[in-house]
Design a protein around this motif. Structure first.
Motif, PDB file in Angstrom:
ATOM      1  N   ASP A   1       0.937  -0.934  -0.032  1.00 27.78           N
ATOM      2  CA  ASP A   1      -0.075  -0.053  -0.065  1.00 27.78           C
ATOM      3  C   ASP A   1       0.893   1.137   0.112  1.00 27.78           C
ATOM      4  OD1 ASP A   1      -2.463   0.997   0.121  1.00 27.78           O
ATOM      5  OD2 ASP A   1      -2.374   1.417   2.087  1.00 27.78           O
ATOM      6  N   PHE A   2       1.824   1.263   0.722  1.00 26.67           N
ATOM      7  CA  PHE A   2       2.913   2.061   0.923  1.00 26.67           C
ATOM      8  C   PHE A   2       3.491   2.728  -0.356  1.00 26.67           C
ATOM      9  CE2 PHE A   2       7.132   3.509   1.307  1.00 26.67           C
ATOM     10  CZ  PHE A   2       7.151   4.868   1.681  1.00 26.67           C
ATOM     11  N   PHE A   3       4.004   1.608  -0.925  1.00 23.94           N
ATOM     12  CA  PHE A   3       4.777   1.727  -2.334  1.00 23.94           C
ATOM     13  C   PHE A   3       3.746   2.207  -3.314  1.00 23.94           C
ATOM     14  CE2 PHE A   3       8.020  -0.595  -0.209  1.00 23.94           C
ATOM     15  CZ  PHE A   3       9.202   0.254  -0.462  1.00 23.94           C
ATOM     16  N   SER A   4       2.565   1.646  -3.535  1.00 25.14           N
ATOM     17  CA  SER A   4       1.663   2.163  -4.404  1.00 25.14           C
ATOM     18  C   SER A   4       1.166   3.627  -4.317  1.00 25.14           C
ATOM     19  CB  SER A   4       0.222   1.421  -3.926  1.00 25.14           C
ATOM     20  OG  SER A   4       0.051   0.351  -4.715  1.00 25.14           O
ATOM     21  N   GLU A   5       1.228   4.022  -3.175  1.00 22.17           N
ATOM     22  CA  GLU A   5       0.768   5.550  -2.831  1.00 22.17           C
ATOM     23  C   GLU A   5       1.657   6.400  -3.623  1.00 22.17           C
ATOM     24  OE1 GLU A   5      -1.898   5.807  -1.772  1.00 22.17           O
ATOM     25  OE2 GLU A   5      -1.747   8.282  -1.926  1.00 22.17           O
ATOM     26  N   TRP A   6       2.949   5.997  -3.706  1.00 25.89           N
ATOM     27  CA  TRP A   6       3.975   6.868  -4.627  1.00 25.89           C
ATOM     28  C   TRP A   6       3.513   7.061  -6.090  1.00 25.89           C
ATOM     29  CZ3 TRP A   6       8.148   9.499  -2.902  1.00 25.89           C
ATOM     30  CH2 TRP A   6       8.543   9.213  -1.515  1.00 25.89           C
ATOM     31  N   SER A   7       2.977   6.219  -6.669  1.00 27.33           N
ATOM     32  CA  SER A   7       2.232   6.046  -7.839  1.00 27.33           C
ATOM     33  C   SER A   7       1.201   7.114  -7.962  1.00 27.33           C
ATOM     34  CB  SER A   7       1.809   4.720  -8.066  1.00 27.33           C
ATOM     35  OG  SER A   7       1.524   4.661  -9.399  1.00 27.33           O
ATOM     36  N   ASN A   8       0.261   7.422  -6.892  1.00 27.54           N
ATOM     37  CA  ASN A   8      -0.663   8.130  -6.843  1.00 27.54           C
ATOM     38  C   ASN A   8      -0.064   9.622  -6.941  1.00 27.54           C
ATOM     39  OD1 ASN A   8      -2.964   6.771  -6.835  1.00 27.54           O
ATOM     40  ND2 ASN A   8      -3.303   6.433  -4.689  1.00 27.54           N
ATOM     41  N   VAL A   9       1.081   9.683  -5.985  1.00 25.42           N
ATOM     42  CA  VAL A   9       1.585  11.146  -5.857  1.00 25.42           C
ATOM     43  C   VAL A   9       2.290  11.282  -7.384  1.00 25.42           C
ATOM     44  CG1 VAL A   9       3.541  12.238  -4.919  1.00 25.42           C
ATOM     45  CG2 VAL A   9       2.141  10.955  -3.478  1.00 25.42           C
TER      46      VAL A   9
ATOM     47  N   GLU B   1       2.152  17.838  -7.647  1.00 25.19           N
ATOM     48  CA  GLU B   1       1.767  19.057  -7.061  1.00 25.19           C
ATOM     49  C   GLU B   1       0.825  19.186  -5.960  1.00 25.19           C
ATOM     50  OE1 GLU B   1       0.699  18.154  -9.985  1.00 25.19           O
ATOM     51  OE2 GLU B   1       2.045  19.021 -11.507  1.00 25.19           O
ATOM     52  N   ASP B   2       0.126  18.074  -6.180  1.00 22.07           N
ATOM     53  CA  ASP B   2      -1.176  18.125  -5.181  1.00 22.07           C
ATOM     54  C   ASP B   2      -0.701  17.687  -3.819  1.00 22.07           C
ATOM     55  OD1 ASP B   2      -3.644  18.035  -4.342  1.00 22.07           O
ATOM     56  OD2 ASP B   2      -4.132  16.122  -5.229  1.00 22.07           O
ATOM     57  N   ALA B   3      -1.332  18.557  -2.759  1.00 20.39           N
ATOM     58  CA  ALA B   3      -0.676  18.587  -1.409  1.00 20.39           C
ATOM     59  C   ALA B   3      -1.421  17.185  -0.838  1.00 20.39           C
ATOM     60  CB  ALA B   3      -1.060  19.603  -0.726  1.00 20.39           C
ATOM     61  N   SER B   4      -2.695  17.128  -1.209  1.00 17.52           N
ATOM     62  CA  SER B   4      -3.694  15.992  -0.685  1.00 17.52           C
ATOM     63  C   SER B   4      -2.808  14.859  -0.778  1.00 17.52           C
ATOM     64  CB  SER B   4      -4.909  15.891  -0.964  1.00 17.52           C
ATOM     65  OG  SER B   4      -5.084  15.359  -2.263  1.00 17.52           O
ATOM     66  N   ALA B   5      -2.436  14.431  -2.052  1.00 22.64           N
ATOM     67  CA  ALA B   5      -1.548  13.022  -2.436  1.00 22.64           C
ATOM     68  C   ALA B   5      -0.225  12.891  -1.655  1.00 22.64           C
ATOM     69  CB  ALA B   5      -1.508  13.067  -3.701  1.00 22.64           C
ATOM     70  N   ARG B   6       0.327  14.113  -1.226  1.00 27.13           N
ATOM     71  CA  ARG B   6       1.523  14.008  -0.701  1.00 27.13           C
ATOM     72  C   ARG B   6       1.200  13.647   1.032  1.00 27.13           C
ATOM     73  NH1 ARG B   6       6.486  16.736  -2.434  1.00 27.13           N
ATOM     74  NH2 ARG B   6       5.902  16.847  -4.667  1.00 27.13           N
ATOM     75  N   GLN B   7       0.163  14.226   1.308  1.00 28.97           N
ATOM     76  CA  GLN B   7      -0.298  14.008   2.611  1.00 28.97           C
ATOM     77  C   GLN B   7      -0.674  12.642   2.971  1.00 28.97           C
ATOM     78  OE1 GLN B   7      -0.236  16.627   4.800  1.00 28.97           O
ATOM     79  NE2 GLN B   7      -0.445  15.063   6.456  1.00 28.97           N
ATOM     80  N   VAL B   8      -1.205  11.998   2.087  1.00 25.32           N
ATOM     81  CA  VAL B   8      -1.759  10.512   2.188  1.00 25.32           C
ATOM     82  C   VAL B   8      -0.521   9.661   2.115  1.00 25.32           C
ATOM     83  CG1 VAL B   8      -2.914   8.483   1.073  1.00 25.32           C
ATOM     84  CG2 VAL B   8      -3.815  10.813   0.944  1.00 25.32           C
ATOM     85  N   LEU B   9       0.358   9.995   1.231  1.00 26.36           N
ATOM     86  CA  LEU B   9       1.694   9.336   1.154  1.00 26.36           C
ATOM     87  C   LEU B   9       2.443   9.394   2.518  1.00 26.36           C
ATOM     88  CD1 LEU B   9       3.727   7.823  -0.261  1.00 26.36           C
ATOM     89  CD2 LEU B   9       5.048   9.945  -1.016  1.00 26.36           C
TER      90      LEU B   9
END
Lengths: 297, 465
Positions: B116-124, B129-137
């Motif tokens: 899940d953690f490594f997947s989230e990098w793909s979302n970022v 530039e999106d703060a929310s994706a970074r926050q989730v990461l």
């Protein structure tokens, strides 16, 4: 062999315990709906279950990435379509204006073209979720600016960055953006053409107007070509995402087969085990009644 | 011919023998559920006859001795089985706890959290530039670190639990050893006069059974009736002396701490391989450290690989003119106990570096990091991190299963052996009821003899010369 009172009771107790343990396990399976709740439940199946879950998780991420790219691409296509329709309008204006128009009318055409120049600029500076879609990786700075005298459009300092790429599969990182340079500037500068045409109408320069018309034709094709490249990618990704969805459905079926309790089977087990327990209990009760004490009076 | 009083004497002896038989029988009935009790029998013999001219005339019955029914061969087998059973019981207890701690398979398990953690990098990467994706990461990074730390802490507290258990076990073992030595003294002094210390022997046998669930026990009885006991080959009871046991934790700082058991008197340590103590030592010294080292390897690999890419990449440009941070590591710490998201990143999510070029839309570094899960970094470049962890927990699953079934088997073996022993030593109530009746009838008959002799004496006294 002598059978003693204790060994009899121990045997009964052990049997009842064993029956109750397996009954309890079946009840847990039914209550939770899962066959595998702990590592020890089915170590032979655990490996492939985890592998399936892993794949599902990865595919879901790829799907999410693809969805993002598809959203982006549809914005890009809308923008390019709009750009192409602007050029088509300007083209028909120009065809009208080439002959039989008075100087005043030509001037008003020049103003209209100037408006379209603005609109074209807006198209080239389209944003998606606050990012400039034609700016490559320099997503936060506006790529195209019109000079103060409205006579030239330039790419701003940070301009157009590198290609945007998305992870759409394992070891598959795909370039997906449409570069503003390719769409609007390469093989003929859209903005320059519009500016030149505007000037030609202002000056009433018939030769320049018809030259601009030819130019416009080329630009129009160029934008349509970019749009169709984006459309082709969109189609390909759509297919790919469907493929992932099908794959995930299959994987989920596999995982469910491994992990989820088959209620029909569990219900049968439950019944079987309940019968086993009942048998053990009735044997216990009958055995306990038998004693010499009952007959010594 | 002996006097008439001799007949009365025979009847008295018969009454007494029947009463003894009744007492032994009722004692058996009373102890039907007493653990370790061996059924007792009274041995009746005819008392020495008087030789009269025409032949010997019996003088009645004697209760010679009270024996217990026992075969010591089965005892040894039971003790061996109990020691094996204890070992697997201890193992199973620890392994089951592990099973609960690891939360696999499920969304709270480490394998899901890592993926899940490594997947989230793909979302970022989709919107760098999106703060929310970074926050989730960031949150997922914290979740990952916490998962490693929690597991490590729990493994640690399991080790503490084992240590505590071992301490209680040793107290009990010492208590048992003390009692065996004491019973040796009492048995020898009772039996030196020729009588049987049945109950004391039962008690001692029961203690030896109990002791064998803690470790491998050998008990050898000498000619005077005292037993010498060895635990895992070390003499712990010799006659009336016993050796007190204790444990200590050894291992230099930085080294893996190990538990060992030693004799308090000499300070000599010895290996314990069987019984509950052997099981706990095995888990404390081998299984848990092994699992911990695998977790450490995973955590350190995640830290190293993520940081390697993260440190040479750029965060989101900030300020005027915009400057992108670089050279910052994503994780701090070096193993499963210390892994944490770098404090600088927690304070400013724009420092999460996903850009290789420094441009805000560039997410090449994020792809590289999300790709870490696909790289074969483990097992000599044959396994990805997911595959590595899966093999770890699958093995654990097999171990638990194996322990469960071995435990089940050994319980069956113990049951079987105990039934065999019970066949000799156990009390059967129906049998005792029959004995009860047998002695009752004998008593009734003997009283009849008394009555008859009494009548005969009346006859004599009332005779008128």
């Amino acid at each position: 062999m002598r059978v003693t009172s204790n060994s009899y009771y121990n045997l009964i107790l052990a049997n009842i315990n064993r029956n109750q343990a397996s009954l309890n396990e079946t009840r847990m399976h039914i209550a939770s709906g899962k066959k595998i709740q702990f590592l020890s439940d089915a170590p032979t199946k655990l490996g492939s279950l985890l592998k399936h879950k892993d794949l599902i998780q990865k595919n879901e991420q790829y799907l999410q990435n693809i969805k993002h790219v598809m959203d982006y691409l549809s914005v890009v296509m809308d923008a390019l379509d709009h750009g192409a329709s602007i050029l088509a309008t300007v083209k028909s204006l120009t065809v009208q204006g080439i002959d039989s128009l008075s100087q005043d009318e030509k001037k008003s055409f020049a103003e209209q073209i100037d408006n379209y120049l603005n609109e074209m600029l807006d198209v080239a500076n389209t944003t998606f979720k606050g990012k400039y879609v034609f700016a490559g990786t320099s997503t936060t700075s506006q790529p195209f600016t019109l000079s103060g005298d409205r006579n030239s459009v330039s790419i701003t300092a940070n301009g157009i960055g590198n290609a945007l790429r998305a992870e759409i599969g394992q070891f598959q990182v795909e370039k997906y953006n449409v570069n503003g340079q390719e769409a609007f500037l390469d093989g003929g500068n859209v903005f320059d053409t519009l500016i030149q045409l505007r000037e030609a109408f202002r000056a009433g320069d018939q030769a320049a107007i018809s030259m601009g018309l030819g130019q416009l034709e080329e630009e129009h094709n160029q934008i349509l070509a970019s749009a169709s490249r984006a459309g082709a990618l969109l189609n390909r990704l759509d297919l790919l995402s469907q493929q992932y969805e099908v794959e995930n459905t299959t994987l989920q079926e596999f995982a469910s087969h491994l992990e989820d309790a088959d209620l029909y089977e569990e219900a049968l087990n439950l019944q079987k085990q309940e019968m086993g327990l009942q048998a053990a209990l009735s044997v216990a009760a009958r055995g306990m009644e038998l004693s010499l004490l009952n007959y010594l009076r | 011919m002996a006097g008439i009083l001799q007949s009365l004497e025979i009847a008295r002896k018969a009454l007494w023998a029947s009463r003894t038989g009744l007492d032994v029988t009722s004692n058996n009935i009373a102890n039907v559920n007493t653990p370790g009790y061996s059924r007792q029998r009274v041995e009746l013999v005819p008392s020495t006859p008087v030789n009269l001219g025409f032949g010997p005339v019996g003088t009645g019955v004697l209760a010679k001795k009270i024996t217990r029914a026992r075969i010591s061969l089965i005892d040894n087998n039971i003790r061996e089985a109990k020691s094996e059973n204890g070992f697997h019981q201890a193992r199973e207890t620890v392994l089951k706890q592990l099973d609960g701690i690891l939360n696999e398979p499920g969304e709270n398990g480490l394998s899901f959290i890592i993926q899940d953690f490594f997947s989230e990098w793909s979302n970022v990467a989709n919107q760098p530039e999106d703060a929310s994706a970074r926050q989730v990461l960031l949150q997922k990074g914290i979740r990952l670190s916490n998962a490693f730390k929690d597991t490590t802490n729990r493994l640690y507290s399991m080790k503490q639990g084992i240590e505590l258990q071992l301490r209680t076990d040793l107290e009990e073992v010492n208590h048992i050893l003390h009692n065996i030595a004491d019973l040796n003294r009492r048995i020898v002094s009772t039996e030196v006069g020729g009588s049987q210390a049945n109950n004391l022997r039962d008690e001692r046998d029961l203690l030896l059974d109990k002791l064998s669930s803690f470790g491998k026990v050998q008990a050898v009885e000498d000619s005077r009736g005292s037993v010498n006991v060895t635990l895992e080959g070390v003499t712990v009871v010799s006659g009336t002396d016993y050796q007190k046991l204790n444990y200590r934790i050894v291992g230099e700082t930085g080294e893996e701490k190990k538990l060992e058991i030693y004799l308090e008197q000499s300070g000599k340590s010895f290996r314990v391989s069987g019984g509950k103590m052997g099981g706990y030592l095995n888990q404390f010294n081998e299984l848990l450290p092994d699992l911990q080292s695998r977790l450490d390897l995973m955590a350190s690999t995640i830290i190293k690989e993520t940081n390697r890419i993260h440190e040479k990449s750029y965060g989101l440009p900030q300020g005027n003119p915009p400057v992108a941070s670089t050279g910052i590591s994503f994780f701090s710490g070096g193993n499963a106990a210390t892994i944490a998201v770098n404090q600088q990143i927690i304070q400013d999510i724009n420092k999460i570096a996903v850009s290789v070029s420094g441009e805000p839309g560039d997410a090449e570094a994020a792809y590289a990091i999300s790709n870490i899960v696909n790289q074969k970094l483990f097992g000599n470049h044959t396994q990805t991190i997911g595959e590595f962890y899966q093999s770890v927990i699958t093995n654990l699953g097999f171990e638990i299963k194996k322990s469960e079934s071995t435990l089940f088997q050994s319980e069956l073996v113990i049951n079987q052996l105990e039934n065999q022993r019970d066949a000799v030593s156990g009390v059967n109530l129906d049998e005792e009821m029959i004995n009860l009746t047998r002695f009752q009838r004998a008593f009734e008959a003997a009283s009849r003899v008394v009555k008859t002799v009494d009548e005969m004496m009346q006859t004599i006294i009332n005779m008128k010369a």
